[in-house]
Design an enzyme around this catalytic site. Structure first.
Site, mmCIF file in Angstrom:
data_model
loop_
_atom_site.group_PDB
_atom_site.id
_atom_site.type_symbol
_atom_site.label_atom_id
_atom_site.label_comp_id
_atom_site.label_asym_id
_atom_site.label_seq_id
_atom_site.Cartn_x
_atom_site.Cartn_y
_atom_site.Cartn_z
ATOM 1 N N GLY A 108 0.258 -1.596 -0.112
ATOM 2 C CA GLY A 108 0.042 0.021 -0.170
ATOM 3 C C GLY A 108 0.448 0.679 0.096
ATOM 4 O O GLY A 108 0.553 2.212 0.234
ATOM 5 N N CYS A 135 -17.586 2.961 -25.991
ATOM 6 C CA CYS A 135 -18.405 3.802 -25.882
ATOM 7 C C CYS A 135 -18.886 3.699 -24.640
ATOM 8 O O CYS A 135 -19.996 3.482 -24.211
ATOM 9 C CB CYS A 135 -19.015 2.602 -26.810
ATOM 10 S SG CYS A 135 -18.717 2.765 -27.973
ATOM 11 N N GLU A 136 -17.983 4.861 -23.487
ATOM 12 C CA GLU A 136 -18.261 4.933 -22.028
ATOM 13 C C GLU A 136 -18.709 6.835 -22.313
ATOM 14 O O GLU A 136 -17.760 7.304 -22.548
ATOM 15 C CB GLU A 136 -18.350 4.800 -20.974
ATOM 16 C CG GLU A 136 -17.749 2.863 -21.292
ATOM 17 C CD GLU A 136 -19.295 2.340 -20.240
ATOM 18 O OE1 GLU A 136 -19.883 3.328 -19.508
ATOM 19 O OE2 GLU A 136 -19.527 0.882 -20.763
ATOM 20 N N TYR A 175 -11.584 4.214 -10.003
ATOM 21 C CA TYR A 175 -11.338 5.057 -9.163
ATOM 22 C C TYR A 175 -11.548 6.327 -8.888
ATOM 23 O O TYR A 175 -11.030 7.174 -7.832
ATOM 24 C CB TYR A 175 -10.182 4.206 -8.193
ATOM 25 C CG TYR A 175 -9.393 3.102 -8.011
ATOM 26 C CD1 TYR A 175 -10.471 1.964 -7.046
ATOM 27 C CD2 TYR A 175 -8.720 2.426 -8.886
ATOM 28 C CE1 TYR A 175 -10.646 0.642 -7.699
ATOM 29 C CE2 TYR A 175 -8.259 1.168 -9.590
ATOM 30 C CZ TYR A 175 -9.328 -0.293 -8.329
ATOM 31 O OH TYR A 175 -9.051 -1.471 -7.654
ATOM 32 N N PRO A 182 5.023 -4.498 -1.476
ATOM 33 C CA PRO A 182 5.069 -3.338 -2.369
ATOM 34 C C PRO A 182 4.566 -3.817 -3.759
ATOM 35 O O PRO A 182 5.509 -5.016 -4.077
ATOM 36 C CB PRO A 182 6.224 -3.106 -2.247
ATOM 37 C CG PRO A 182 6.980 -3.844 -1.606
ATOM 38 C CD PRO A 182 6.771 -4.771 -1.097
ATOM 39 N N GLY A 183 3.919 -2.958 -4.449
ATOM 40 C CA GLY A 183 2.699 -3.628 -5.702
ATOM 41 C C GLY A 183 3.338 -1.924 -6.217
ATOM 42 O O GLY A 183 4.388 -2.235 -7.219
ATOM 43 N N ARG A 184 2.818 -1.500 -6.401
ATOM 44 C CA ARG A 184 2.338 -0.199 -6.899
ATOM 45 C C ARG A 184 3.642 0.625 -6.338
ATOM 46 O O ARG A 184 4.315 1.089 -7.743
ATOM 47 C CB ARG A 184 0.950 0.791 -6.123
ATOM 48 C CG ARG A 184 1.413 1.975 -7.026
ATOM 49 C CD ARG A 184 -0.174 3.109 -5.781
ATOM 50 N NE ARG A 184 -0.941 2.641 -5.395
ATOM 51 C CZ ARG A 184 -2.260 2.196 -5.368
ATOM 52 N NH1 ARG A 184 -2.673 2.411 -6.652
ATOM 53 N NH2 ARG A 184 -3.192 1.063 -5.623
ATOM 54 N N TYR A 202 -1.483 -1.505 -12.009
ATOM 55 C CA TYR A 202 -3.456 -1.798 -12.607
ATOM 56 C C TYR A 202 -3.598 -1.343 -12.809
ATOM 57 O O TYR A 202 -4.624 -0.619 -13.574
ATOM 58 C CB TYR A 202 -3.719 -0.961 -11.023
ATOM 59 C CG TYR A 202 -2.912 -1.821 -9.795
ATOM 60 C CD1 TYR A 202 -3.180 -3.655 -8.660
ATOM 61 C CD2 TYR A 202 -2.052 -0.799 -8.875
ATOM 62 C CE1 TYR A 202 -3.393 -3.905 -7.766
ATOM 63 C CE2 TYR A 202 -1.873 -1.982 -7.039
ATOM 64 C CZ TYR A 202 -1.835 -2.875 -7.533
ATOM 65 O OH TYR A 202 -1.411 -3.230 -6.091
ATOM 66 N N ARG A 225 -8.431 2.603 -13.885
ATOM 67 C CA ARG A 225 -8.536 3.398 -12.646
ATOM 68 C C ARG A 225 -9.457 4.953 -12.155
ATOM 69 O O ARG A 225 -9.475 4.787 -11.676
ATOM 70 C CB ARG A 225 -7.203 3.079 -11.997
ATOM 71 C CG ARG A 225 -6.413 1.877 -12.216
ATOM 72 C CD ARG A 225 -5.368 2.162 -11.150
ATOM 73 N NE ARG A 225 -5.161 2.446 -9.786
ATOM 74 C CZ ARG A 225 -4.948 3.841 -9.899
ATOM 75 N NH1 ARG A 225 -4.176 4.944 -9.904
ATOM 76 N NH2 ARG A 225 -5.230 4.813 -8.374
HETATM 77 C C1 PLP Z 1 -3.295 -5.042 -2.898
HETATM 78 C C2 PLP Z 1 -2.141 -5.993 -1.964
HETATM 79 C C3 PLP Z 1 -0.854 -5.774 -1.858
HETATM 80 C C4 PLP Z 1 0.268 -4.310 -2.802
HETATM 81 O O1 PLP Z 1 -0.648 -3.355 -2.785
HETATM 82 P P1 PLP Z 1 -0.179 -2.167 -3.568
HETATM 83 O O2 PLP Z 1 -1.189 -1.105 -3.207
HETATM 84 O O3 PLP Z 1 0.423 -2.496 -5.207
HETATM 85 O O4 PLP Z 1 1.121 -1.868 -2.722
HETATM 86 C C5 PLP Z 1 0.108 -6.021 -1.163
HETATM 87 N N1 PLP Z 1 -0.976 -6.556 -0.073
HETATM 88 C C6 PLP Z 1 -2.449 -7.413 -0.470
HETATM 89 C C7 PLP Z 1 -2.281 -8.541 0.659
HETATM 90 C C8 PLP Z 1 -2.835 -6.783 -1.573
HETATM 91 O O5 PLP Z 1 -4.402 -7.397 -1.127
#
Ligand code: PLP
Length: 472
Positions: A284, A401-402, A374, A327-329, A431, A370
């Site tokens: 996150g 078409c939106e 969101y 971390p992903g994002r 994402y 997104r």
């Molecule tokens: C989505 C998610 C992440 C990654 O979230 P980011 O906002 O991309 O860092 C990590 N752990 C869990 C369990 C998630 O669902």
């Protein structure tokens, strides 16, 4: 709504939301929004990894996701090294699991592995990518709130280092598969701690009305621990897990969640006699999509988290468990921009005499949902040339078409933006491709990796034949 919030209806008309400033130089890039090798050359053309976007468009077409490989690797490495260092004295380091749901393909899984990170997957499909990329089981974790028996079996057969369980049903399901395979399944319990973080705010609640996790306050998480510990032939409880949200910029949310989850960790030690060796604090970590965001480097959050963990463990009188994060994002997001070609440009009158220029590009909500999903904000720049024209308030929209098919709600582009120009939207590494669709039977764009003057396709463009291939 935004027009009122901005309060920016002055003489020359609406100027966009409050955080959006009229640029002094409409050609200038805001460095925090772009991958590190992105620059505008003397000829005005945007380049990445030493390659001009005009060249990328010519060779690979548009739209395209363009990822700066060195930037991805260095963000991954930075997380890995920083957390290892900061947590070294506390618990012998920390493990970083890249959250593959942000963006995953075989090549990216290899980068993650090369850089020494672990990988979180949350489906059999993501697991298949990890396996294909050659990741050993000990580098993989499996998430998800409704994993199938087949997915659990595939994960255990590959020897994943952890399965994060999300319900009592799943504990039974994993136990059954583990027993059938004759293995002991390593588990974390996903705990709902009653903290929800969003950007600069977090909400602490006692109850959580959402699908993820086993509740801490309701005693379900403790009961899950009891059931797992009671079945040592098939299950091994490694620790607790909490993930409190997305786009987090400070440690205030972790402060509350860490205290609550370590309280449970301690209760398990006291009442069940098991001091759990691990604790996962989730992902996150926030990134900048526009100038409204100002993320801090990983070290800042790492140090803050370490202080909190140390303090709470000391207060509870327990040893500090091995920490992991997901971390992903923050790894994938800033590494990528989407390159579009402009198809049409159309001025639209707004209330109060102001005007907004609608710039239609050759992609849209199929490659970046997104904004529609969101209400996310993005930024963009004219990419194939610099312009001496005055900045005008623009909205970049897609071809679908939106009417909600918007890529960039508010941005200043030069007034002479025209059909055939290229527009680049930064921050699309997380994402976007992973949430993409074929809406309106639109083939999905390729992912191009650029590094040291070389561009290569790491996910190819879909074709009309790909789309037709599924129709029986
Ligand atoms: C989505 C998610 C992440 C990654 O979230 P980011 O906002 O991309 O860092 C990590 N752990 C869990 C369990 C998630 O669902």
């Amino acid at each position: 709504m935004r027009a009122h919030e901005a309060g920016a209806l002055h003489a020359e008309g609406y100027r966009g939301p409050a955080w959006l400033h009229t640029p002094v130089d409409v050609n200038a890039l805001v460095p925090s929004l772009w991958a590190s090798s992105v620059a505008r050359g003397d000829d005005g053309v945007l380049s990445v990894g030493g390659i001009a976007v005009t060249e990328l468009a010519r060779e690979f077409g548009t739209p395209a996701y363009v990822i700066d490989e060195n930037d991805f690797r260095s963000r991954a490495r930075d997380f890995k090294q920083t957390y290892a260092e900061v947590f070294d004295g506390l618990c012998g380091g920390a493990d970083v699991f890249y959250a593959g749901k942000a963006f995953l393909c075989t090549e990216v899984a290899r980068w993650v592995h090369d850089e020494g990170l672990h990988l979180d997957v949350c489906s059999g499909g993501e697991l298949a990518v990890a396996v294909r990329a050659g990741l050993p089981g000990e580098r993989i974790g499996l998430h998800g709130n409704n994993k199938s028996v087949a997915e659990i079996r595939a994960a255990l057969e590959h020897g994943v280092s952890r399965i994060v369980v999300d319900s009592f049903d799943e504990i039974e399901r994993v136990a059954a598969v583990a027993s059938e395979l004759g293995v002991v399944a390593p588990l974390l319990i996903r705990v709902t701690v009653g903290v929800e973080a969003h950007t600069h705010e977090f909400i602490a609640t006692a109850h959580e009305d959402q699908k993820f996790g086993l509740s801490l306050s309701g005693g379900h998480a403790f009961e899950a621990a009891r059931r797992i510990i009671a079945n040592p032939e098939s299950l091994r409880l490694l620790g607790l897990h909490s993930h409190i949200g997305s786009q987090i910029f400070d440690t205030s949310g972790f402060e509350v969640s860490a205290r609550r989850i370590l309280g449970l960790h301690t209760q398990i030690a006291r009442e069940l006699g098991v001091e759990l060796p691990e604790l996962d604090l989730g992902g996150g970590f926030g990134i900048a999509y526009t100038t409204e965001h100002d993320p801090l480097p990983p070290r800042h959050l790492a140090t803050g988290m370490a202080d909190i963990i140390e303090r709470e463990c000391r207060a509870e009188g327990v040893a500090v468990p091995r920490i992991s994060i997901e971390p992903g994002r923050a790894i994938a997001g800033p590494t990528t921009f989407t390159l579009y070609e402009v198809g049409t440009v159309k001025p639209v009158a707004l209330d109060g005499g102001a005007e907004r220029v609608y710039v239609s590009v050759d992609g849209g909500m199929s490659d970046n949902v997104r904004t529609a999903l969101y209400d996310a904000n993005y930024s963009c720049t004219l990419a194939n040339r610099a312009s001496g024209a005055a900045p005008v308030l623009a909205r970049v929209v897609g071809r679908h078409c939106e009417s909600g098919d918007i890529v960039v709600k508010d941005e200043f582009l030069p007034a002479d933006v025209s059909p055939g120009d290229l527009v680049a939207v930064p921050g699309t590494g997380a994402y976007c491709r992973s949430l993409s669709s074929q809406y309106n039977h639109t083939p999905r764009p390729p992912v191009l990796a650029v590094r040291d003057g070389v561009a290569r396709v790491i996910v190819r463009r879909e074709t009309i034949d790909d789309l037709l291939a599924l129709d029986v």
